[in-house]
Design a protein around this motif. Structure first.
Motif, PDB file in Angstrom:
ATOM      1  N   LEU A 292      21.744  30.473  12.623  1.00  0.00           N
ATOM      2  CA  LEU A 292      20.841  30.689  13.754  1.00  0.00           C
ATOM      3  C   LEU A 292      20.908  29.536  14.746  1.00  0.00           C
ATOM      4  O   LEU A 292      20.973  29.749  15.966  1.00  0.00           O
TER       5      LEU A 292
ATOM      6  N   ARG B  13      18.074  23.890  20.251  1.00  0.00           N
ATOM      7  CA  ARG B  13      18.843  23.684  19.024  1.00  0.00           C
ATOM      8  C   ARG B  13      18.833  22.218  18.596  1.00  0.00           C
ATOM      9  O   ARG B  13      18.673  21.903  17.422  1.00  0.00           O
TER      10      ARG B  13
ATOM     11  N   MET C  85      20.279  30.211  20.949  1.00  0.00           N
ATOM     12  CA  MET C  85      19.094  29.633  20.322  1.00  0.00           C
ATOM     13  C   MET C  85      18.551  28.506  21.190  1.00  0.00           C
ATOM     14  O   MET C  85      19.228  27.502  21.419  1.00  0.00           O
TER      15      MET C  85
END
Length: 320
Positions: free
Chosen positions: A117, A126, A123
């Protein structure tokens, strides 16, 4: 009468003398020799290995066949190993194996999923999540164990009992029960090592060529298919490494249990581990020979388990 002029036949007339090449010492020639140089570079490792691993292991093996008292050493043969057949040591082995299995179940798949993920460019934040997840590994295990002991304490104001109070439940003695006590140990391990294993997997994900995912997408593979058929096989070396260090860490766990129960005497030995039993016998009861036998059993047990899992993953198979 004129004095004859002597000239050096080796030096041409009209040219300055060539400087002589300095001779190297015998030690310098030995160091720079193509035959001895590899051994010189390996020597520091060999010395440290012999001093800090080989010698202690050999000394421990010898000590495990002895009864060691202050100023007195007596050879007792296999008596120390025969004394290991007792319910307390069996409970310590069971606790260590159960703790290792539970940590493997939690600390292998969950970090892998989180790493996938966080490796996605979609995302947000991060970098922040990576730092936050890794911070617990920098915390002292003594401090972490003390904090978790307060969280799972018996008082009404402890964190876990406060959460029970929100739902109208009575306070619970978390660390007095084997199931909830082990739950506290697993939560502590999860909090402490989740970020470390996640970073291992993220480093492995960086080495997977993106062309593989592009080719799979062109062939119509779903994200789950790409994860199952590309990500997991390509992360096999990282998984083997995480498995190996997790088995070692699980079987050698001691400080977490010691701090969580504020000592090496948990109720009904629900937190007693193999290293805790070694500490109790070798240091608390001053039975160094018996403690050495416990250490040798732990060493052999850990080695056998790691060899089994390496064999299972095919690490001893010859490459085609």
């Amino acid at each position: 009468m004129a004095t004859p002029v002597h000239t050096n036949a080796n030096v041409p007339t009209g040219q300055p003398p060539q400087p002589q090449r300095p001779t190297r010492s015998r030690w310098s020639r030995f160091i720079h020799s193509s035959r001895t140089a590899p051994y010189v570079f390996v020597l520091p490792f060999l010395l440290s290995f012999a001093l800090f691993f080989a010698y202690p292991v050999i000394s421990t093996v010898i000590m495990s066949f002895q009864e060691v008292l202050p100023g007195i050493t007596t050879y007792v043969g296999l008596e120390n190993y025969k004394d290991l057949i007792n319910p307390t040591f069996g409970k310590a082995i069971l606790n260590s194996v159960l703790y290792t299995l539970l940590t493997l179940v939690v600390l292998i798949p969950l970090p892998l999923v989180l790493a996938v993920l966080l490796n996605s460019p979609k995302m947000p934040g991060r970098g922040l999540f990576r730092s936050v997840m890794f911070i617990p590994a920098l915390t002292s295990v003594v401090v972490a164990g003390t904090i978790f002991r307060l969280m799972f304490g018996e008082l009404d104001g402890s964190l876990m009992n406060s959460l029970l109070g929100v739902f109208g439940l009575e306070p619970y003695k978390w660390l007095m029960n084997a199931n909830t006590g082990f739950l506290a140990l697993i939560v502590l391990a999860l909090w402490r090592w989740l970020g470390v294993n996640m970073l291992y997997y993220m480093s492995g994900l960086q080495n997977i060529p993106p062309e593989l995912y592009e080719a799979a997408q062109i062939d119509g593979a779903s994200r789950f298919d790409s994860f199952w058929r590309i990500t997991i096989p390509m992360l096999k070396p990282v998984t083997i490494y995480v498995f190996t260090i997790s088995i070692y860490a699980g079987l050698s766990m001691f400080t977490e249990s010691y701090m969580l129960w504020n000592g090496n005497n948990s109720p009904n030995d629900i937190g007693l581990t193999i290293v805790g039993y070694l500490y109790r016998q070798g240091l608390e009861q001053n039975s160094m020979g018996f403690g050495a036998a416990v250490g040798i059993v732990l060493l052999v047990f850990t080695l056998v388990l790691n060899l089994i899992q390496l064999k299972f993953f095919g690490m001893f198979r010859k490459e085609d």
